[in-house]
Design a protein around this motif. Structure first.
Motif, mmCIF file in Angstrom:
data_model
loop_
_atom_site.group_PDB
_atom_site.id
_atom_site.type_symbol
_atom_site.label_atom_id
_atom_site.label_comp_id
_atom_site.label_asym_id
_atom_site.label_seq_id
_atom_site.Cartn_x
_atom_site.Cartn_y
_atom_site.Cartn_z
ATOM 1 N N CYS A 1 -23.689 -45.766 14.639
ATOM 2 C CA CYS A 1 -22.392 -45.062 14.710
ATOM 3 C C CYS A 1 -21.248 -46.035 15.010
ATOM 4 N N VAL A 2 -21.466 -46.912 15.982
ATOM 5 C CA VAL A 2 -20.384 -47.735 16.510
ATOM 6 C C VAL A 2 -20.192 -49.023 15.719
ATOM 7 N N TYR A 3 -21.303 -49.673 15.401
ATOM 8 C CA TYR A 3 -21.195 -51.033 14.867
ATOM 9 C C TYR A 3 -21.398 -51.118 13.354
ATOM 10 N N THR A 4 -22.203 -50.234 12.782
ATOM 11 C CA THR A 4 -22.429 -50.266 11.328
ATOM 12 C C THR A 4 -22.344 -48.844 10.775
ATOM 13 N N PRO A 5 -21.161 -48.200 10.862
ATOM 14 C CA PRO A 5 -21.047 -46.802 10.431
ATOM 15 C C PRO A 5 -21.408 -46.593 8.966
ATOM 16 N N GLN A 6 -21.272 -47.631 8.144
ATOM 17 C CA GLN A 6 -21.624 -47.472 6.742
ATOM 18 C C GLN A 6 -23.131 -47.261 6.549
ATOM 19 N N MET A 7 -23.926 -47.676 7.560
ATOM 20 C CA MET A 7 -25.380 -47.495 7.484
ATOM 21 C C MET A 7 -25.841 -46.144 8.017
ATOM 22 N N LEU A 8 -24.971 -45.464 8.770
ATOM 23 C CA LEU A 8 -25.403 -44.268 9.485
ATOM 24 C C LEU A 8 -26.001 -43.194 8.570
ATOM 25 N N PRO A 9 -25.360 -42.828 7.438
ATOM 26 C CA PRO A 9 -25.967 -41.795 6.586
ATOM 27 C C PRO A 9 -27.385 -42.141 6.156
ATOM 28 N N PHE A 10 -27.621 -43.413 5.811
ATOM 29 C CA PHE A 10 -28.966 -43.814 5.408
ATOM 30 C C PHE A 10 -29.938 -43.720 6.579
ATOM 31 N N VAL A 11 -29.493 -44.191 7.760
ATOM 32 C CA VAL A 11 -30.356 -44.181 8.949
ATOM 33 C C VAL A 11 -30.787 -42.748 9.288
ATOM 34 N N VAL A 12 -29.819 -41.817 9.255
ATOM 35 C CA VAL A 12 -30.132 -40.426 9.584
ATOM 36 C C VAL A 12 -31.034 -39.807 8.518
ATOM 37 N N LYS A 13 -30.743 -40.097 7.255
ATOM 38 C CA LYS A 13 -31.567 -39.561 6.166
ATOM 39 C C LYS A 13 -32.996 -40.087 6.266
ATOM 40 N N ALA A 14 -33.141 -41.377 6.612
ATOM 41 C CA ALA A 14 -34.478 -41.958 6.769
ATOM 42 C C ALA A 14 -35.231 -41.288 7.912
ATOM 43 N N GLY A 15 -34.522 -40.974 9.012
ATOM 44 C CA GLY A 15 -35.158 -40.272 10.122
ATOM 45 C C GLY A 15 -35.649 -38.900 9.712
ATOM 46 N N ALA A 16 -34.833 -38.196 8.902
ATOM 47 C CA ALA A 16 -35.247 -36.879 8.412
ATOM 48 C C ALA A 16 -36.470 -36.990 7.518
ATOM 49 N N ALA A 17 -36.501 -38.044 6.695
ATOM 50 C CA ALA A 17 -37.661 -38.243 5.819
ATOM 51 C C ALA A 17 -38.921 -38.515 6.638
ATOM 52 N N MET A 18 -38.778 -39.312 7.701
ATOM 53 C CA MET A 18 -39.928 -39.592 8.562
ATOM 54 C C MET A 18 -40.434 -38.302 9.211
ATOM 55 N N ALA A 19 -39.505 -37.468 9.718
ATOM 56 C CA ALA A 19 -39.904 -36.223 10.371
ATOM 57 C C ALA A 19 -40.663 -35.325 9.410
ATOM 58 N N ARG A 20 -40.217 -35.308 8.146
ATOM 59 C CA ARG A 20 -40.933 -34.506 7.149
ATOM 60 C C ARG A 20 -42.321 -35.071 6.893
ATOM 61 N N ARG A 21 -42.419 -36.385 6.862
ATOM 62 C CA ARG A 21 -43.691 -37.019 6.513
ATOM 63 C C ARG A 21 -44.726 -36.840 7.625
ATOM 64 N N VAL A 22 -44.342 -37.101 8.868
ATOM 65 C CA VAL A 22 -45.310 -37.055 9.970
ATOM 66 C C VAL A 22 -45.343 -35.703 10.672
ATOM 67 N N GLY A 23 -44.370 -34.847 10.393
ATOM 68 C CA GLY A 23 -44.269 -33.569 11.080
ATOM 69 C C GLY A 23 -43.338 -33.660 12.279
ATOM 70 N N LYS A 24 -42.642 -32.562 12.569
ATOM 71 C CA LYS A 24 -41.651 -32.594 13.648
ATOM 72 C C LYS A 24 -42.289 -32.813 15.015
ATOM 73 N N LYS A 25 -43.522 -32.365 15.194
ATOM 74 C CA LYS A 25 -44.179 -32.567 16.491
ATOM 75 C C LYS A 25 -44.297 -34.062 16.790
ATOM 76 N N ARG A 26 -44.854 -34.816 15.868
ATOM 77 C CA ARG A 26 -44.999 -36.257 16.087
ATOM 78 C C ARG A 26 -43.643 -36.949 16.143
ATOM 79 N N PHE A 27 -42.689 -36.458 15.361
ATOM 80 C CA PHE A 27 -41.353 -37.055 15.354
ATOM 81 C C PHE A 27 -40.703 -36.937 16.731
ATOM 82 N N PHE A 28 -40.715 -35.731 17.306
ATOM 83 C CA PHE A 28 -40.112 -35.547 18.628
ATOM 84 C C PHE A 28 -40.879 -36.323 19.694
ATOM 85 N N GLU A 29 -42.199 -36.395 19.563
ATOM 86 C CA GLU A 29 -42.985 -37.183 20.518
ATOM 87 C C GLU A 29 -42.606 -38.664 20.448
#
Length: 578
Positions: free
Chosen positions: A426-454
């Motif tokens: 957010c602070v230092y590389t805002p141009q990367m933020l959309p990709f970073v958040v999208k990648a996190g969402a993809a990971m949560a879908r792949r491993v499941g939200k339970k493992r993601f939150f853990e």
């Protein structure tokens, strides 16, 4: 405390005495004789004794079984071993300083505590914790076989919680007192077993749990928002389906099933309570966009505006919702623009300003002129922005795991790795933020939200313990479907909101809040866990020094999910400001 409650408490304590120490049987006989020896014409007193005895049936049945299990462990075990040996009752080990050095999962669920909690965090009535500590210190000064039984009153109710206390003196650790309470943990499979064996509905199983937990017909009617007559009819149906002849037999049946399931399953996984249906409501905003929201608690109760964190935790666990309903609190939960079916905020708009207008439109739609805000995580910043736009509408801001604007690099560096990574983008590389958040969402879908939150909370034992509670885990996973599900992702809105919170100038809103809080027209209360990966203790201490007009309440045994552990404190404070 009434004469009836005094009698009930005394009867329970004497019966427990006999269960632990049969040599006290004569003391029970003397007490019983005195209780039943009434002067002629004392009909009112007789009614009181009868009322006291009527409250004992389910309570004593489960307390007797709890005691039997607690006595199996030798007194030289470690705290973790002694506590871990008790699976079906809320149990904790307490030392002379009042620290709960070991806590089992049932205690986390029933009492809202985890390892490292203080005695003051226990949900007992004022004065009861002092009694508990006095008895703990008396036992610690006694002999190696010291045991006792206490009846303690739960906070905000007249319900009794029985604690069987026993001294342990491990060879290599400090002495402690093991407290096994009468609060039950329901094992996985209990619901299915009762449905399969007796054809019980989910409503009837829920009622059976309440009876076994020591609730009266009046309590159950309040908890379920039903008439007392309706509850009595449902109990008659339970008796007929199970072939039992009394509430005592019903409770005995339930506890026998609990013990059988625990004996058959070494995993000791607790069973989640059934969740109520969560049907979003919709209305059109002034600019024609759709906006969804949900109502939880008492639909006709006093309004509370609930901002559930950017993960979209819109669902209350069953126990919290039932208590909100009992206290007549109506939780208004917005589904923020871009989540679920709520239309996103136009790309060219000022995100935070438009979000505040949308939220105020929702309150206008519901004809709510004033309500306290209850927020989670950095939604405290949304609460701050809302107050700046419409200060006359919000008498109090109650912020669970609340944060203030991050103003120093050291505060960023102290964060856990997940929160630090997102904040850094957010602070230092805002141009990367959309990709970073999208990648996190993809990971949560792949491993499941339970493992993601853990993974997110891996550095916080308190958050992992809280998330492992079945009711909490199910509520967070299902509630966050509005942000991420198999067919939907709100990652674009998530990223926009993170950016908006970082780039906004908070100086003017903060001055407004300080003036209002200092003058007494605004209450600002933060509830923070000392294991919060986003706001660790040193950062929290800096906030407390910089924002002295905020009241900070901290919990050593909680993290960012503090609301789901300490909700009793929060609801009590809400009642004072709605």
């Amino acid at each position: 405390m009434t004469k009836t409650s005094d009698t009930t408490s005394s009867v329970i304590e004497h019966l427990y005495d006999v269960a632990v120490d049969p040599t006290s049987y004569e003391r029970l006989l003397d007490f019983w004789a005195d209780m039943m020896r009434l002067p002629e014409g004392a009909d009112g007193q007789a009614d009181g004794v009868e009322a006291a005895l009527a409250q004992l049936s389910g309570h004593l049945e489960r307390a007797d079984r709890v005691l039997a299990q607690s006595m199996m462990a030798p007194p030289d075990e470690s705290a973790a071993s002694a506590v871990g040996a008790v699976h079906h009752a809320a149990t904790f080990a307490i030392n002379k300083s009042g620290t709960l050095i070991s806590v089992n999962a049932p205690a986390a669920l029933a009492l809202g505590i985890t390892n490292g909690a203080r005695a003051a965090d226990l949900p007992f009535e004022p004065g009861e914790v002092d009694r508990l500590m006095a008895e703990t210190n008396r036992i610690l000064k006694g002999n190696a076989r010291a045991t006792t039984v206490m009846c303690l009153r739960a906070r905000d109710t007249e319900r009794l919680i029985v604690a069987h206390m026993r001294l342990y003196r491990p060879l290599s650790d400090e002495p402690f007192v093991l407290c096994v309470t009468s609060e039950i943990s329901w094992p996985a499979g209990f619901t299915a077993q009762m449905q399969q064996s007796f054809g019980l509905s989910l409503t009837e199983i829920d009622l059976l749990r309440h009876l076994a937990e020591g609730h009266s017909v009046n309590d159950i009617a309040d908890l379920r928002a039903r008439s007392r007559e309706t509850v009595r009819v449902q109990i008659k149906s339970l008796l007929a389906k199970t072939g039992t002849r009394s509430q005592l037999e019903l409770v005995r049946l339930a506890l026998t099933t609990v013990e059988a399931l625990f004996a058959a399953d070494d995993g000791f996984t607790a069973d989640a309570l059934p969740q109520s249906a969560l049907e979003p409501h919709s209305f059109l905003l002034k600019d024609g966009r759709n906006f969804d929201y949900v109502i939880q608690g008492d639909p006709n109760g006093r309004p509370v505006f609930f901002l559930p964190m950017d993960f979209g935790f819109i669902r209350l666990p069953p126990a919290i919702e039932a208590e909100a309903r009992r206290r007549r609190l109506k939780f208004i939960v917005p589904i923020r623009p871009g989540y679920g079916r709520s239309s996103p905020i136009p790309a060219e708009a000022d995100y935070l300003g438009r979000l505040c207008n949308d939220l105020l439109d929702l309150l206008d739609h519901l004809k709510v002129q004033r309500a306290p805000i209850l927020s989670m995580g950095d939604d405290s910043l949304i609460a701050l922005a809302l107050y700046a736009v419409a200060p006359h509408r919000f008498p109090a801001l109650l912020c669970c795991a609340g944060t203030m604007p991050i103003s120093a690099r050291a505060q960023h560096d102290r964060m856990g790795k997940w929160h630090r990574f997102i904040h850094s983008a957010c602070v230092y590389t805002p141009q990367m933020l959309p990709f970073v958040v999208k990648a996190g969402a993809a990971m949560a879908r792949r491993v499941g939200k339970k493992r993601f939150f853990e993974s997110i909370y891996a550095g916080s034992p308190a958050d992992i313990a809280t998330f492992s509670l079945p009711d909490v885990r199910d509520a967070l996973i299902s509630g966050s479907d509005i942000m991420l599900s198999e067919n939907f992702s709100g990652h674009e809105t998530f990223a926009r909101e993170l950016t908006a919170k970082v780039v906004v100038d908070w100086e003017t809103p903060l001055r407004m809040m300080e003036a209002a809080a200092t003058s007494g027209t605004l209450k600002v209360q933060f509830y923070n866990g000392e294991q919060d990966p986003q706001i660790p203790p040193k950062t929290l201490a800096e906030f407390a020094e910089e924002y002295s007009w905020i009241s900070f309440r901290t919990y050593p045994d909680a993290g960012q999910l503090v609301f789901y552990l300490k909700w009793r404190d929060v609801l009590t404070d809400l009642e004072a400001v709605v």
